[in-house]
Enzyme design. Structure first.
Site, PDB file in Angstrom:
ATOM      1  N   SER A   1       0.855  -1.139   0.029  1.00 30.75           N
ATOM      2  CA  SER A   1      -0.057   0.010   0.024  1.00 30.75           C
ATOM      3  C   SER A   1       0.818   1.050  -0.002  1.00 30.75           C
ATOM      4  O   SER A   1       1.711   1.658   0.906  1.00 30.75           O
ATOM      5  CB  SER A   1      -0.991  -0.082   1.142  1.00 30.75           C
ATOM      6  OG  SER A   1      -1.770   1.110   1.469  1.00 30.75           O
TER       7      SER A   1
ATOM      8  N   ASP B   1      -7.134  -5.949   4.275  1.00 30.42           N
ATOM      9  CA  ASP B   1      -6.536  -4.555   4.153  1.00 30.42           C
ATOM     10  C   ASP B   1      -6.549  -3.924   5.562  1.00 30.42           C
ATOM     11  O   ASP B   1      -7.433  -3.706   6.125  1.00 30.42           O
ATOM     12  CB  ASP B   1      -7.201  -3.662   3.276  1.00 30.42           C
ATOM     13  CG  ASP B   1      -6.547  -2.190   2.929  1.00 30.42           C
ATOM     14  OD1 ASP B   1      -7.168  -1.444   2.568  1.00 30.42           O
ATOM     15  OD2 ASP B   1      -5.417  -2.152   3.389  1.00 30.42           O
ATOM     16  N   GLY B   2      -5.308  -3.727   6.318  1.00 36.07           N
ATOM     17  CA  GLY B   2      -5.368  -3.001   7.557  1.00 36.07           C
ATOM     18  C   GLY B   2      -4.500  -3.802   8.477  1.00 36.07           C
ATOM     19  O   GLY B   2      -4.928  -5.049   9.005  1.00 36.07           O
ATOM     20  N   GLY B   3      -3.290  -3.505   8.946  1.00 38.91           N
ATOM     21  CA  GLY B   3      -2.650  -4.366  10.061  1.00 38.91           C
ATOM     22  C   GLY B   3      -2.240  -5.697   9.511  1.00 38.91           C
ATOM     23  O   GLY B   3      -2.021  -6.539  10.637  1.00 38.91           O
TER      24      GLY B   3
ATOM     25  N   ASP C   1      -4.571   3.904  -1.891  1.00 34.52           N
ATOM     26  CA  ASP C   1      -5.534   4.521  -0.948  1.00 34.52           C
ATOM     27  C   ASP C   1      -6.283   5.792  -1.362  1.00 34.52           C
ATOM     28  O   ASP C   1      -5.299   6.741  -1.064  1.00 34.52           O
ATOM     29  CB  ASP C   1      -5.125   4.031   0.462  1.00 34.52           C
ATOM     30  CG  ASP C   1      -4.950   2.707   0.816  1.00 34.52           C
ATOM     31  OD1 ASP C   1      -3.903   2.569   1.391  1.00 34.52           O
ATOM     32  OD2 ASP C   1      -6.044   2.203   0.790  1.00 34.52           O
TER      33      ASP C   1
ATOM     34  N   HIS D   1      -8.497   1.858  -4.028  1.00 35.46           N
ATOM     35  CA  HIS D   1      -9.309   1.611  -3.080  1.00 35.46           C
ATOM     36  C   HIS D   1     -10.018   2.944  -2.856  1.00 35.46           C
ATOM     37  O   HIS D   1      -9.319   3.859  -2.177  1.00 35.46           O
ATOM     38  CB  HIS D   1      -8.502   1.267  -1.802  1.00 35.46           C
ATOM     39  CG  HIS D   1      -9.482   1.086  -0.615  1.00 35.46           C
ATOM     40  ND1 HIS D   1      -8.868   0.729   0.700  1.00 35.46           N
ATOM     41  CD2 HIS D   1     -10.749   0.977  -0.431  1.00 35.46           C
ATOM     42  CE1 HIS D   1      -9.757   0.772   1.557  1.00 35.46           C
ATOM     43  NE2 HIS D   1     -11.078   0.848   0.982  1.00 35.46           N
TER      44      HIS D   1
ATOM     45  N   MET E   1     -11.970   5.474  -0.831  1.00 37.39           N
ATOM     46  CA  MET E   1     -12.553   5.646   0.439  1.00 37.39           C
ATOM     47  C   MET E   1     -13.424   6.826   0.502  1.00 37.39           C
ATOM     48  O   MET E   1     -12.654   7.889   1.038  1.00 37.39           O
ATOM     49  CB  MET E   1     -11.754   5.504   1.793  1.00 37.39           C
ATOM     50  CG  MET E   1     -11.274   3.974   1.981  1.00 37.39           C
ATOM     51  SD  MET E   1      -9.931   3.791   2.802  1.00 37.39           S
ATOM     52  CE  MET E   1      -8.437   4.046   1.521  1.00 37.39           C
TER      53      MET E   1
ATOM     54  N   GLY F   1       1.014  -2.086   4.209  1.00 40.69           N
ATOM     55  CA  GLY F   1       1.614  -0.978   4.092  1.00 40.69           C
ATOM     56  C   GLY F   1       2.976  -0.939   4.902  1.00 40.69           C
ATOM     57  O   GLY F   1       3.828  -1.197   4.390  1.00 40.69           O
TER      58      GLY F   1
ATOM     59  N   HIS G   1      -1.291  -0.982  -4.245  1.00 38.26           N
ATOM     60  CA  HIS G   1      -2.611  -0.641  -3.741  1.00 38.26           C
ATOM     61  C   HIS G   1      -2.574   0.589  -3.313  1.00 38.26           C
ATOM     62  O   HIS G   1      -1.606   1.467  -2.901  1.00 38.26           O
ATOM     63  CB  HIS G   1      -2.730  -1.410  -2.357  1.00 38.26           C
ATOM     64  CG  HIS G   1      -4.187  -1.201  -1.799  1.00 38.26           C
ATOM     65  ND1 HIS G   1      -5.218  -1.843  -1.976  1.00 38.26           N
ATOM     66  CD2 HIS G   1      -4.627  -0.401  -0.631  1.00 38.26           C
ATOM     67  CE1 HIS G   1      -6.329  -1.484  -1.214  1.00 38.26           C
ATOM     68  NE2 HIS G   1      -5.986  -0.508  -0.447  1.00 38.26           N
TER      69      HIS G   1
ATOM     70  N   MET H   1      -8.498   8.841  -0.239  1.00 37.40           N
ATOM     71  CA  MET H   1      -9.370   9.300   1.030  1.00 37.40           C
ATOM     72  C   MET H   1      -9.856  10.576   0.802  1.00 37.40           C
ATOM     73  O   MET H   1      -9.086  11.765   0.264  1.00 37.40           O
ATOM     74  CB  MET H   1      -8.532   9.351   2.083  1.00 37.40           C
ATOM     75  CG  MET H   1      -7.862   7.772   2.499  1.00 37.40           C
ATOM     76  SD  MET H   1      -6.782   7.771   3.825  1.00 37.40           S
ATOM     77  CE  MET H   1      -6.447   5.926   3.946  1.00 37.40           C
TER      78      MET H   1
ATOM     79  N   GLY I   1      -8.993   4.808   7.073  1.00 36.75           N
ATOM     80  CA  GLY I   1      -8.435   5.893   7.378  1.00 36.75           C
ATOM     81  C   GLY I   1      -6.956   6.377   7.527  1.00 36.75           C
ATOM     82  O   GLY I   1      -6.260   7.373   7.204  1.00 36.75           O
ATOM     83  N   PHE I   2      -6.343   5.255   8.260  1.00 36.72           N
ATOM     84  CA  PHE I   2      -5.015   5.442   8.619  1.00 36.72           C
ATOM     85  C   PHE I   2      -4.411   4.061   8.329  1.00 36.72           C
ATOM     86  O   PHE I   2      -4.958   2.893   8.517  1.00 36.72           O
ATOM     87  CB  PHE I   2      -4.865   5.926  10.080  1.00 36.72           C
ATOM     88  CG  PHE I   2      -5.504   7.173  10.061  1.00 36.72           C
ATOM     89  CD1 PHE I   2      -6.885   7.265  10.531  1.00 36.72           C
ATOM     90  CD2 PHE I   2      -5.086   8.488   9.791  1.00 36.72           C
ATOM     91  CE1 PHE I   2      -7.473   8.370  10.675  1.00 36.72           C
ATOM     92  CE2 PHE I   2      -5.570   9.548  10.075  1.00 36.72           C
ATOM     93  CZ  PHE I   2      -6.995   9.901  10.493  1.00 36.72           C
ATOM     94  N   GLY I   3      -2.921   4.125   8.050  1.00 39.04           N
ATOM     95  CA  GLY I   3      -1.983   2.893   8.020  1.00 39.04           C
ATOM     96  C   GLY I   3      -1.493   2.972   9.539  1.00 39.04           C
ATOM     97  O   GLY I   3      -1.826   3.638  10.096  1.00 39.04           O
ATOM     98  N   GLY I   4      -0.808   1.596   9.792  1.00 35.79           N
ATOM     99  CA  GLY I   4      -0.173   1.634  11.015  1.00 35.79           C
ATOM    100  C   GLY I   4      -1.112   1.051  12.128  1.00 35.79           C
ATOM    101  O   GLY I   4      -0.756   1.023  13.260  1.00 35.79           O
TER     102      GLY I   4
ATOM    103  N   MET J   1     -12.141  -5.051   5.167  1.00 34.79           N
ATOM    104  CA  MET J   1     -11.054  -4.251   5.737  1.00 34.79           C
ATOM    105  C   MET J   1     -10.968  -4.761   7.076  1.00 34.79           C
ATOM    106  O   MET J   1     -11.962  -5.282   7.853  1.00 34.79           O
ATOM    107  CB  MET J   1     -11.956  -2.784   6.040  1.00 34.79           C
ATOM    108  CG  MET J   1     -12.003  -2.119   5.017  1.00 34.79           C
ATOM    109  SD  MET J   1     -10.286  -1.572   4.209  1.00 34.79           S
ATOM    110  CE  MET J   1      -9.506  -0.803   5.385  1.00 34.79           C
TER     111      MET J   1
HETATM  112  C1  DX5 Z   1      -6.458   2.075   5.505  1.00 34.39           C
HETATM  113  C2  DX5 Z   1      -5.842   1.668   4.156  1.00 34.39           C
HETATM  114  C3  DX5 Z   1      -4.809   0.452   4.008  1.00 34.39           C
HETATM  115  C4  DX5 Z   1      -3.525   0.876   4.745  1.00 34.39           C
HETATM  116  C5  DX5 Z   1      -2.954  -0.339   5.125  1.00 34.39           C
HETATM  117  O1  DX5 Z   1      -7.610   2.618   5.423  1.00 34.39           O
HETATM  118  O2  DX5 Z   1      -7.134   1.014   3.296  1.00 34.39           O
HETATM  119  O3  DX5 Z   1      -4.758   0.222   2.828  1.00 34.39           O
HETATM  120  O4  DX5 Z   1      -2.763   1.792   3.859  1.00 34.39           O
HETATM  121  O5  DX5 Z   1      -1.607   0.074   5.875  1.00 34.39           O
HETATM  122  P1  DX5 Z   1      -1.112  -0.930   7.208  1.00 34.39           P
HETATM  123  O6  DX5 Z   1      -0.677  -2.110   6.471  1.00 34.39           O
HETATM  124  O7  DX5 Z   1       0.007   0.002   7.528  1.00 34.39           O
HETATM  125  O8  DX5 Z   1      -2.148  -1.291   8.300  1.00 34.39           O
HETATM  126 ZN    ZN Z   2      -6.900   0.093   1.437  1.00 26.51          ZN
END
Ligand code: DX5
Ligand code: ZN
Length: 225
Positions: free
Chosen positions: A6, A173-175, A33, A64, A66, A195, A31, A35, A140-143, A135
């Site tokens: 991502s 997707d996510g974590g 994102d 993706h 959002m 990501g 990927h 937003m 909304g956020f990575g990490g 999801m």
């Molecule tokens: C969050 C995004 C994800 C995010 C994943 O809303 O849709 O794609 O970038 O990041 P990580 O892998 O760091 O959770």
């Molecule tokens: Zn995503």
């Protein structure tokens, strides 16, 4: 098994270099994102960035959305080089026209579902999509940490796919890291967005290969797929 880094977790000062890095690392998809600050409390990239990155790689662009108003964004992202466009089922009765519109633009069709949303909401659309994005964090956020309560949704989606003879991919997707990716693969997922767990690695090729090996082994343990 598809590994999709991502771009949200990449070095924003060096987007071109980062895209070349994931290409050289033999990732399968990129990927992206998108937003809008409304559907999610964050802003990311627009079609102009996607258009700039398109000529740099042959990677499949997994976009993706959002966004509260994806209707105005489908054409610009398709024209910019999106191969697959995903919208959220939380958009309610606007979903079906959106899926048809994405298809009519010649892109692959994706449908995403947030953690609080019941998996039953995607059932009417399963024969109209190429990818179901489950999801595993609130968007909304990575990490963010992986939400384990989302795993039964993957099992249900895999069961419906088998029972109805459908072909959609199951993306998470996510974590996502090697351990949570393996857990998802055992539950039926086959497409893994990561990501922080990938872009945070200096040796990206090793990290991609390791994640691919882990999910392939985990999935092989599941005779029922
Ligand atoms: C969050 C995004 C994800 C995010 C994943 O809303 O849709 O794609 O970038 O990041 P990580 O892998 O760091 O959770
Ligand atoms: Zn995503």
């Amino acid at each position: 098994m598809i590994i999709a880094p991502s771009l949200l977790a990449s070095n924003y000062a060096r987007f071109a270099h980062e895209v070349e890095r994931v290409t050289a690392a033999k990732a399968d998809w990129l990927h992206l994102d998108i937003m809008d600050g409304h559907f999610v409390p964050n802003l990311s990239f627009g079609p102009a960035l996607v258009k700039t990155l398109r000529p740099l790689t042959r990677l499949f662009f997994d976009v993706h959305l959002m966004c509260d108003q994806p209707e105005i964004l489908l054409e610009p992202f398709r024209a910019a080089g999106a191969d697959l466009i995903t919208v959220h089922v939380e958009l309610g009765d606007r979903v079906l026209p959106l899926l048809w519109r994405i298809k009519s633009l010649g892109a692959k069709v994706g449908l995403a579902i947030n953690p609080p949303t019941s998996i039953a909401h995607v059932q009417p659309f399963l024969d109209k999509i190429d990818l179901l994005l489950i999801m595993t964090v609130n968007p909304g956020f990575g990490g963010q940490p992986f939400i384990h309560e989302t795993v039964p949704k993957m099992q249900q989606a895999a069961a419906w796919r088998r029972e109805r003879g459908l072909k959609y991919r199951i993306e998470v997707d996510g974590g996502i890291n090697n351990d949570t990716a393996a857990e998802c693969a055992q539950a039926g997922a086959d497409t893994f967005v990561a990501g922080t767990a990938l872009f945070g690695q200096r040796q990206l090729a090793k990290a991609v290969a390791k994640m691919r090996r882990r999910v392939t082994e985990a999935a092989a343990g599941v005779g029922t797929r």
